[in-house]
Design a protein around this motif. Sequence first.
Motif, mmCIF file in Angstrom:
data_model
loop_
_atom_site.group_PDB
_atom_site.id
_atom_site.type_symbol
_atom_site.label_atom_id
_atom_site.label_comp_id
_atom_site.label_asym_id
_atom_site.label_seq_id
_atom_site.Cartn_x
_atom_site.Cartn_y
_atom_site.Cartn_z
ATOM 1 N N ALA A 297 0.840 -1.200 0.000
ATOM 2 C CA ALA A 297 0.000 0.000 0.000
ATOM 3 C C ALA A 297 0.875 1.251 0.000
ATOM 4 N N ARG A 298 1.959 1.234 0.763
ATOM 5 C CA ARG A 298 2.878 2.378 0.800
ATOM 6 C C ARG A 298 3.524 2.589 -0.572
ATOM 7 N N ARG A 299 3.973 1.489 -1.196
ATOM 8 C CA ARG A 299 4.585 1.595 -2.531
ATOM 9 C C ARG A 299 3.568 2.090 -3.564
ATOM 10 N N SER A 300 2.351 1.571 -3.476
ATOM 11 C CA SER A 300 1.309 1.994 -4.408
ATOM 12 C C SER A 300 1.006 3.476 -4.240
ATOM 13 N N THR A 301 0.967 3.934 -2.997
ATOM 14 C CA THR A 301 0.709 5.344 -2.730
ATOM 15 C C THR A 301 1.830 6.207 -3.296
ATOM 16 N N LEU A 302 3.070 5.791 -3.063
ATOM 17 C CA LEU A 302 4.215 6.545 -3.591
ATOM 18 C C LEU A 302 4.194 6.574 -5.112
ATOM 19 N N GLU A 303 3.874 5.444 -5.721
ATOM 20 C CA GLU A 303 3.817 5.372 -7.178
ATOM 21 C C GLU A 303 2.706 6.271 -7.714
ATOM 22 N N ALA A 304 1.557 6.243 -7.069
ATOM 23 C CA ALA A 304 0.442 7.095 -7.496
ATOM 24 C C ALA A 304 0.805 8.568 -7.351
ATOM 25 N N GLU A 305 1.478 8.930 -6.276
ATOM 26 C CA GLU A 305 1.902 10.321 -6.088
ATOM 27 C C GLU A 305 2.895 10.731 -7.161
ATOM 28 N N ARG A 306 3.836 9.826 -7.473
ATOM 29 C CA ARG A 306 4.832 10.120 -8.504
ATOM 30 C C ARG A 306 4.149 10.296 -9.861
ATOM 31 N N GLU A 307 3.243 9.386 -10.182
ATOM 32 C CA GLU A 307 2.529 9.496 -11.455
ATOM 33 C C GLU A 307 1.682 10.761 -11.500
ATOM 34 N N GLY A 308 1.059 11.094 -10.377
ATOM 35 C CA GLY A 308 0.267 12.324 -10.322
ATOM 36 C C GLY A 308 1.126 13.549 -10.558
ATOM 37 N N LYS A 309 2.305 13.579 -9.940
ATOM 38 C CA LYS A 309 3.212 14.714 -10.141
ATOM 39 C C LYS A 309 3.667 14.793 -11.595
ATOM 40 N N GLU A 310 3.959 13.632 -12.194
ATOM 41 C CA GLU A 310 4.370 13.630 -13.601
ATOM 42 C C GLU A 310 3.249 14.141 -14.500
ATOM 43 N N LEU A 311 2.029 13.693 -14.214
ATOM 44 C CA LEU A 311 0.887 14.162 -15.010
ATOM 45 C C LEU A 311 0.680 15.665 -14.848
ATOM 46 N N MET A 312 0.829 16.153 -13.636
ATOM 47 C CA MET A 312 0.673 17.593 -13.396
ATOM 48 C C MET A 312 1.762 18.376 -14.131
ATOM 49 N N ALA A 313 2.998 17.879 -14.063
ATOM 50 C CA ALA A 313 4.091 18.559 -14.752
ATOM 51 C C ALA A 313 3.869 18.542 -16.263
ATOM 52 N N SER A 314 3.416 17.404 -16.766
ATOM 53 C CA SER A 314 3.149 17.290 -18.200
ATOM 54 C C SER A 314 2.018 18.222 -18.615
ATOM 55 N N ALA A 315 0.963 18.257 -17.818
ATOM 56 C CA ALA A 315 -0.166 19.139 -18.129
ATOM 57 C C ALA A 315 0.260 20.603 -18.070
ATOM 58 N N ALA A 316 1.085 20.943 -17.091
ATOM 59 C CA ALA A 316 1.552 22.327 -16.970
ATOM 60 C C ALA A 316 2.421 22.702 -18.169
ATOM 61 N N ALA A 317 3.299 21.785 -18.579
ATOM 62 C CA ALA A 317 4.153 22.059 -19.740
ATOM 63 C C ALA A 317 3.310 22.204 -21.002
ATOM 64 N N LYS A 318 2.309 21.348 -21.148
ATOM 65 C CA LYS A 318 1.427 21.425 -22.318
ATOM 66 C C LYS A 318 0.649 22.738 -22.315
ATOM 67 N N ALA A 319 0.134 23.114 -21.156
ATOM 68 C CA ALA A 319 -0.609 24.369 -21.052
ATOM 69 C C ALA A 319 0.291 25.558 -21.358
ATOM 70 N N GLU A 320 1.511 25.511 -20.868
ATOM 71 C CA GLU A 320 2.459 26.610 -21.124
ATOM 72 C C GLU A 320 2.751 26.715 -22.618
#
Length: 104
Positions: free
Chosen positions: A27-50
């Motif tokens: 569960a801890r690993r899954s949470t960390l992975e989900a957070e990492r993927e969420g951050k990557e998606l946010m960064a990608s979305a921000a770069a695309k928006a920019e």
Amino acid sequence: MSLEAIEKVTVAEENARKCKAEAMEQARRSTLEAEREGKELMASAAAKAEQQVKTLLQQAEEQAGKRIASLQEETAQDCAALRKAAEAKLDEAARLIVERVVNG
């Protein structure tokens, strides 16, 4: 309770503890992975928006430049037409002025 039954309970409790620990770790690993993927998606979305903002800004600047050039051309044509009209009336105006000065 027999010694064998106590050992079985002890083994079962140990297995349950290990299973719970493994589940918690997963569960801890899954949470960390989900957070990492969420951050990557946010960064990608921000770069695309920019990039979209830059593209839209560039398009707006190009359209504004074309509009400015068009307005400058229209203004130049209007000025030329006014100048031509004024020049056409210049001789008449000079004649009227001379006539009024001479005739008094």
